[in-house]
Design a protein around this motif. Structure first.
Motif: not given
Length: 295
Positions: A65-66, A131-134, A173-178, A201-204
């Motif tokens: 849900d989050d 992605y800062n996976a846990v 969500r905060k680690d992939y959105e945007g 590489c991820l870029v916001k």
């Protein structure tokens, strides 16, 4: 060809944990694409195997849900690549695991096995770092969650205890959105190849798409374990996107890696790859994030 002492199939995660407690020398097998090779090579001769292949709770991709995306460790690479949630929210991961081996390997190999092997060349590892996976581990004492950056302890070694099962890979969500992302695998051939080097590489970007709000860059085979270049990431924040920035990133990451020489490539060649792949991966990540490159 395969020297196996015993094979038993777990019916649930709890059953697998119990079997591992009873057999302190047993190995877990799911897809088997790595374990069976080790057995054939004699590295695990006379092994006892506990199969988790048919535990359905370990398969699939879902969203909580989050917005947290939960990937079952028993999910094959091909199913991850084809999953609509992955395609929409984690396309870099879907692309990265699609670089593993060939179609046959991707159909049986699982992302959980790729992670738990602990090898720095795993194609999923650097993307999961970005992605800062846990990682969710379940054992006799219950469930614990470990950030992937704390999971690897050395070449082929992790913090997973013998009696523990990896039950979920979680990405918030905060680690992939945007973010826009890109993964590059360098190998001497285009298929059925273990990575000589991997870069994710991820870029916001800022709202005007001109500057970097946040960047994450991670490597496989650039150190004894997958590694994030956090000083470089900090340096990039707030900078205008242009070719000069990419050049600075390429130089900066060299101070945060420690590749070795092997029969696949020398340390010196890997350092060249570290620099060049950083520039290429970040450039494409910027484009995928909706930005334009000001030459």
């Amino acid at each position: 060809m395969y020297d196996i002492e015993s094979f038993c199939e777990a019916t649930s995660v709890e059953d697998a944990i119990a079997k591992l407690q009873d057999q302190t020398d047993a190995e877990i097998i799911s897809g088997g694409s790595d374990v069976l090779i080790k057995i054939r090579e004699g590295k695990l001769a006379g092994v006892r195997l506990v199969s988790i292949h048919n535990i359905q709770s370990l398969k699939g991709v879902s969203m909580e849900d989050d917005g947290t995306i939960v990937i079952g460790p028993g999910t094959s690479f091909s199913h991850i690549t084809a999953n609509t949630l992955i395609q929409k929210h984690l396309p870099m991961l879907g692309y990265a695991v699609d670089q593993v081996g060939g179609p046959q390997i991707r159909n049986i190999g699982t992302i959980g096995g790729n992670v738990c092997n602990g090898v720095t060349s795993a194609d999923s590892a650097s993307s999961l770092f970005a992605y800062n996976a846990v990682l969710e581990l379940k054992g006799p004492e219950g469930i614990r969650r470990v950030p992937i950056a704390e999971f690897y302890t050395g070449p082929g070694r992790t913090v997973r205890r013998h009696e523990e099962i990896l039950t979920a890979i979680r990405i918030g969500r905060k680690d992939y959105e945007g973010y826009g992302g890109h993964y590059i695998k360098y190998g001497k051939r285009n298929a059925m190849e273990i990575a000589t080097l991997g870069c994710a590489c991820l870029v916001k970007l800022t709202s005007d798409k001109k500057s970097v709000e946040e960047m994450r860059i991670a490597y496989g085979v650039a150190a004894p374990t997958p590694v994030r270049c956090r000083k470089t990431e900090e340096m990039v924040c707030g900078r205008i996107v242009n070719e000069e920035l990419f050049e600075k990133v390429g130089k900066a990451v060299l101070l945060e890696v420690n590749p070795r020489s092997s029969w696949r490539a020398s340390r010196e060649f890997r350092l060249q790859l570290v620099e060049e792949l950083a520039k290429r991966a970040m450039s494409q990540a910027v484009i995928n994030a909706g930005g334009e490159i000001d030459a």
